[in-house]
Each structure stands twice: as structure tokens, then as C-alpha cells.
Enzyme design. Structure first.
Site, PDB file in Angstrom:
ATOM      1  N   HIS A  49       1.766  10.242   2.377  1.00 16.05           N
ATOM      2  CA  HIS A  49       2.987   9.437   2.292  1.00 16.05           C
ATOM      3  C   HIS A  49       4.282  10.219   2.518  1.00 16.05           C
ATOM      4  O   HIS A  49       5.129   9.848   3.330  1.00 16.05           O
ATOM      5  CB  HIS A  49       3.118   8.825   0.885  1.00 16.05           C
ATOM      6  CG  HIS A  49       1.938   8.104   0.384  1.00 16.05           C
ATOM      7  ND1 HIS A  49       1.713   6.783   0.648  1.00 16.05           N
ATOM      8  CD2 HIS A  49       0.902   8.508  -0.408  1.00 16.05           C
ATOM      9  CE1 HIS A  49       0.612   6.375   0.041  1.00 16.05           C
ATOM     10  NE2 HIS A  49       0.097   7.412  -0.599  1.00 16.05           N
ATOM     11  N   ASP A  50       4.479  11.252   1.687  1.00 18.22           N
ATOM     12  CA  ASP A  50       5.834  11.792   1.502  1.00 18.22           C
ATOM     13  C   ASP A  50       6.491  12.394   2.742  1.00 18.22           C
ATOM     14  O   ASP A  50       7.706  12.212   2.950  1.00 18.22           O
ATOM     15  CB  ASP A  50       5.820  12.830   0.365  1.00 18.22           C
ATOM     16  CG  ASP A  50       5.572  12.176  -0.978  1.00 18.22           C
ATOM     17  OD1 ASP A  50       5.816  10.967  -1.103  1.00 18.22           O
ATOM     18  OD2 ASP A  50       5.133  12.892  -1.904  1.00 18.22           O
ATOM     19  N   ASP A  63       3.548  15.628  -1.370  1.00 24.55           N
ATOM     20  CA  ASP A  63       4.814  16.355  -1.583  1.00 24.55           C
ATOM     21  C   ASP A  63       4.664  17.781  -1.054  1.00 24.55           C
ATOM     22  O   ASP A  63       5.595  18.335  -0.455  1.00 24.55           O
ATOM     23  CB  ASP A  63       5.156  16.452  -3.073  1.00 24.55           C
ATOM     24  CG  ASP A  63       5.230  15.099  -3.739  1.00 24.55           C
ATOM     25  OD1 ASP A  63       6.327  14.554  -3.883  1.00 24.55           O
ATOM     26  OD2 ASP A  63       4.164  14.572  -4.111  1.00 24.55           O
ATOM     27  N   ASP A  75       7.552  15.815  -6.556  1.00 20.07           N
ATOM     28  CA  ASP A  75       6.631  15.935  -7.706  1.00 20.07           C
ATOM     29  C   ASP A  75       5.254  16.391  -7.211  1.00 20.07           C
ATOM     30  O   ASP A  75       4.279  15.650  -7.324  1.00 20.07           O
ATOM     31  CB  ASP A  75       6.541  14.598  -8.471  1.00 20.07           C
ATOM     32  CG  ASP A  75       6.032  13.447  -7.624  1.00 20.07           C
ATOM     33  OD1 ASP A  75       6.165  13.502  -6.380  1.00 20.07           O
ATOM     34  OD2 ASP A  75       5.477  12.492  -8.196  1.00 20.07           O
ATOM     35  N   ASN A 123       3.615  12.858 -10.300  1.00 12.27           N
ATOM     36  CA  ASN A 123       2.187  13.054 -10.047  1.00 12.27           C
ATOM     37  C   ASN A 123       1.518  13.866 -11.153  1.00 12.27           C
ATOM     38  O   ASN A 123       0.297  13.816 -11.315  1.00 12.27           O
ATOM     39  CB  ASN A 123       1.984  13.756  -8.704  1.00 12.27           C
ATOM     40  CG  ASN A 123       2.239  12.815  -7.544  1.00 12.27           C
ATOM     41  OD1 ASN A 123       1.999  11.619  -7.654  1.00 12.27           O
ATOM     42  ND2 ASN A 123       2.727  13.355  -6.449  1.00 12.27           N
ATOM     43  N   THR A 163      10.864  12.414  -2.914  1.00 13.66           N
ATOM     44  CA  THR A 163       9.479  11.992  -2.669  1.00 13.66           C
ATOM     45  C   THR A 163       8.718  11.787  -3.978  1.00 13.66           C
ATOM     46  O   THR A 163       7.490  11.816  -4.004  1.00 13.66           O
ATOM     47  CB  THR A 163       8.737  13.015  -1.770  1.00 13.66           C
ATOM     48  OG1 THR A 163       8.705  14.272  -2.454  1.00 13.66           O
ATOM     49  CG2 THR A 163       9.420  13.180  -0.427  1.00 13.66           C
ATOM     50  N   PHE A 171       3.902   3.594  -6.783  1.00 14.59           N
ATOM     51  CA  PHE A 171       3.994   4.539  -7.904  1.00 14.59           C
ATOM     52  C   PHE A 171       5.408   5.093  -8.160  1.00 14.59           C
ATOM     53  O   PHE A 171       5.900   5.064  -9.302  1.00 14.59           O
ATOM     54  CB  PHE A 171       3.016   5.713  -7.693  1.00 14.59           C
ATOM     55  CG  PHE A 171       3.107   6.743  -8.775  1.00 14.59           C
ATOM     56  CD1 PHE A 171       2.555   6.515 -10.029  1.00 14.59           C
ATOM     57  CD2 PHE A 171       3.784   7.938  -8.569  1.00 14.59           C
ATOM     58  CE1 PHE A 171       2.665   7.450 -11.044  1.00 14.59           C
ATOM     59  CE2 PHE A 171       3.893   8.887  -9.582  1.00 14.59           C
ATOM     60  CZ  PHE A 171       3.326   8.635 -10.824  1.00 14.59           C
ATOM     61  N   ASN A 172       6.078   5.624  -7.129  1.00  8.27           N
ATOM     62  CA  ASN A 172       7.380   6.292  -7.356  1.00  8.27           C
ATOM     63  C   ASN A 172       8.415   5.333  -7.942  1.00  8.27           C
ATOM     64  O   ASN A 172       9.226   5.727  -8.790  1.00  8.27           O
ATOM     65  CB  ASN A 172       7.934   6.877  -6.054  1.00  8.27           C
ATOM     66  CG  ASN A 172       7.163   8.095  -5.593  1.00  8.27           C
ATOM     67  OD1 ASN A 172       6.444   8.716  -6.380  1.00  8.27           O
ATOM     68  ND2 ASN A 172       7.296   8.434  -4.325  1.00  8.27           N
TER      69      ASN A 172
HETATM   70  C1  BDR Z   1       3.661   8.243  -3.889  1.00 13.29           C
HETATM   71  O1  BDR Z   1       3.110   8.491  -5.183  1.00 13.29           O
HETATM   72  C2  BDR Z   1       2.580   9.784  -5.247  1.00 13.29           C
HETATM   73  O2  BDR Z   1       1.266   9.741  -5.705  1.00 13.29           O
HETATM   74  C3  BDR Z   1       2.697  10.396  -3.878  1.00 13.29           C
HETATM   75  O3  BDR Z   1       3.065  11.754  -3.986  1.00 13.29           O
HETATM   76  C4  BDR Z   1       3.752   9.575  -3.192  1.00 13.29           C
HETATM   77  O4  BDR Z   1       5.032  10.126  -3.398  1.00 13.29           O
HETATM   78  C5  BDR Z   1       2.814   7.222  -3.175  1.00 13.29           C
HETATM   79  O5  BDR Z   1       2.802   6.029  -3.892  1.00 13.29           O
HETATM   80 CA    CA Z   2       5.361  12.319  -4.323  1.00  6.79          CA
END
Ligand code: BDR
Ligand code: CA
Length: 314
Positions: free
Chosen positions: A240-241, A17, A12, A41, A125, A166-167
Site C-alpha cells: 500500500h504505502d 512502510d 509505522d 502496525n 503512511t 486501518f490507518n
Molecule cells: C495500511 O495499514 C497498514 O497495515 C499498512 O502499513 C498500510 O499503511 C493499509 O490499510
Molecule cells: Ca503503514
């Protein structure tokens, strides 16, 4: 000679990402079969456009298919406070150079997996909606999945609610389907991705590559740094991803431990939290290899090498 691991990236984009797209396209240990998108996102339209623009900026040519708009239960929600109005603010990106696949994300994943003469690894991701829908629609293809290495959850606290990342928060029912799938799962949660910080030293190394792509990446990361500072009071943003992919490229990038992981679906305050049983207190069978500790140097070397490779190809 070991053959590259075949991967499909479900994402996303989103700043981190976008970095994963670059790593996936450049690293010779993996073969990127396709990219699928999921709202997260930003809206589905925005993140799909961003995936195509990242392909354009780095000369990447793989099928890109649009996936789920809404989570399995409820309505989509975006994260503009982190990734900006376009979901990928901070740099001028070119317009897409090729058309979106006419297939849906689930159709494209099924096609790529069934056409492959060896197993395929899925790298989600974003919210896990497309992956859960694929697993439900195609039980006959489960045996062709080598790993699902996802960014999401945490062994600790959350970032979107006090306990949910979040994910996973964006589609807990999808996460539940994936976690119960019985397939080999690798989880890169906030506990490890918060070690992947884009520090000023990292940005200096990327700048020093001195290609158009490297400068674009630095601009994107600088925007990402401002929102992480504003929202989380973190001076350096966690990228993160790409951790979920780096582990597939080189397992020594992270220390993994096997543990039972479930997702909270009903908690009044904790919906979307991953419950990771690190000490075996539940007596449940381990279903996930949980990434715990990052080899930070190895991680950034992989990412910077990818940006260099793609930047020089232009
Ligand atoms: C995740 O949430 C998104 O904002 C980032 O792309 C990552 O995948 C981190 O919590
Ligand atoms: Ca992401």
C-alpha cells in the site's frame, strides 16, 4: 533543472512502510528530510525501532523522531495479524546504527519545515495523529506545505472493519483534522493500493537484483504474503504505502480525481470510513485528489530501481 521535492515520511513500519522508506531514500526526484513514527502496525517502540533498522539495512542517514503513542481520542491498537510480532517480521535486520532524534515527531516536522527554504510535502503512511497534531500546533507553517499525500481510506470498502481502512480507523479524529485542513491533499486508499500487488513475478525481479538488500526485501514480502493470504485470502500482498510517495515522484503513476472526502466519526458500524463523493451528490467542495488507477508497471519500476540503487550503495 527541477529541484527534488522535499519530503518528510511519517510512518509505522510495517512491511509496506519499510518499502516507502527505501523509495524515499533512493529516488532522486525527492529529498528525504526526515522520518517520524506513529504507533499503528505495532507499538510506538516497535515501529520506531523498525524505522531505525530499515535505515541501518539500507545505509540511510536522516533524522528519525518518535511521535504519538495514542490516537487523538482513545487508545492505540496494533495490527500484529498482518505485520507479525515485531511489526516487521520475516527478515533478519541489523541493529540501528544511529540514535533517535531527541525531538518529538511534531517538533522535528516543524523544525524541518521551518528551516526549508522551499515547500515540503508530507507523506503519512500510518494513522494521521502526528500530522494532525502538527497542523494544529503550527498554523504558521501551513503555507510551507506543498502536499499531504497519505495512504489511507478507500473509495470502496475497508480492511479493518467492513467499511474502514486501518490507518483512518486507528485515528479518525486525526483524519478529520487533516481532511478539513484546506491543504492540498492526495489520498491513496485501498481502491488503488490493492492494485500494487507483490506478485511472484515482482518478487523474482527483486531477487534477480541479487544484493543483500534485495534478498531482505524478498524475505519481508514473503512474510507479508503469508499474512495477507491467511487474513484476507489474497495470494499476493498489496504494498500500500509506497503508492502515496510514488505519486509525488511521478504524478503519471496514478489517475487522480478531485472529490469531497469526509471521515465517519460517529457511525455505529462505520467509524473511520472515508466517505468519498465520486459523483458530486453532496454538493460539497472537493478537498482531496483521490488516486483511482495505478500504472502498475511504472510503480514497480520505481520501487525496484530504488531497491537496486540502495543495494549497490552498500
Ligand atoms: C495500511 O495499514 C497498514 O497495515 C499498512 O502499513 C498500510 O499503511 C493499509 O490499510
Ligand atoms: Ca503503514
Amino acid at each position: 533543472m527541477t529541484l527534488p521535492t522535499r519530503i518528510i515520511l511519517d510512518c509505522d513500519p510495517g512491511h509496506d512502510d519499510a518499502m516507502t522508506i527505501l523509495l524515499a531514500a533512493a529516488n532522486p526526484a525527492v529529498e528525504l528530510l526526515g522520518i517520524t513514527t506513529v504507533s499503528g502496525n505495532g507499538s510506538l517502540e516497535k515501529v520506531t525501532y523498525n524505522a531505525l533498522r530499515m535505515c541501518a539495512v539500507a545505509n540511510i542517514l536522516v533524522p528519525v523522531a518518535k511521535g504519538a503513542n495514542d490516537p487523538i481520542a482513545g487508545k492505540a491498537s496494533a495490527a500484529p495479524s498482518i505485520h507479525g510480532a515485531t511489526a516487521l517480521d520475516g527478515a533478519e535486520l541489523p541493529e540501528p546504527t544511529f540514535e533517535l532524534s531527541p525531538l518529538t515527531a511534531v517538533e522535528l516536522i516543524a523544525k524541518l519545515v521551518s528551516e526549508s527554504d522551499r515547500k515540503v510535502t508530507l507523506i503519512p503512511t500510518g494513522p494521521l495523529t502526528n500530522i494532525a497534531m502538527f497542523l494544529q500546533a503550527h498554523p504558521e507553517l501551513h503555507s510551507k506545505i506543498e502536499h499531504i499525500s497519505f495512504m489511507g481510506g478507500s473509495t470502496e470498502r475497508g480492511n479493518w472493519t467492513p467499511y474502514a481502512e486501518f490507518n483512518i480507523w486507528a485515528d479518525p479524529e486525526a483524519a478529520d483534522i487533516v481532511l478539513r485542513s484546506g491543504l492540498p491533499l492526495i489520498m491513496s486508499g485501498l481502491n488503488i493500493t490493492h492494485q500494487a500487488l507483490a506478485t511472484p513475478e515482482v518478487l523474482d525481479r527483486i531477487s534477480a537484483l541479487n544484493t543483500d538488500l534485495a534478498h531482505t526485501v524478498v524475505d519481508l514480502m514473503k512474510f507479508f504474503a503469508t499474512t495477507y493470504q491467511d487474513v484476507f485470502n489474497m495470494p499476493d500482498p498489496p504494498v500500500h504505502d509506497p503508492v502515496a510517495l510514488a505519486i509525488i515522484i511521478d504524478m503519471s503513476v496514478a489517475k487522480l480525481i478531485s472529490a469531497p472526502v469526509s471521515v465517519e466519526l460517529t457511525g455505529e458500524l462505520t467509524r473511520g470510513a472515508t466517505v468519498v463523493d465520486l459523483y458530486g451528490t453532496t454538493g460539497q467542495v472537493a478537498n482531496v485528489d483521490v488516486a483511482m488507477e495505478l500504472d502498475v508497471d511504472k510503480f514497480w519500476n520505481l520501487l525496484i530501481e530504488a531497491i537496486d540503487t540502495l543495494g549497490k550503495r552498500q
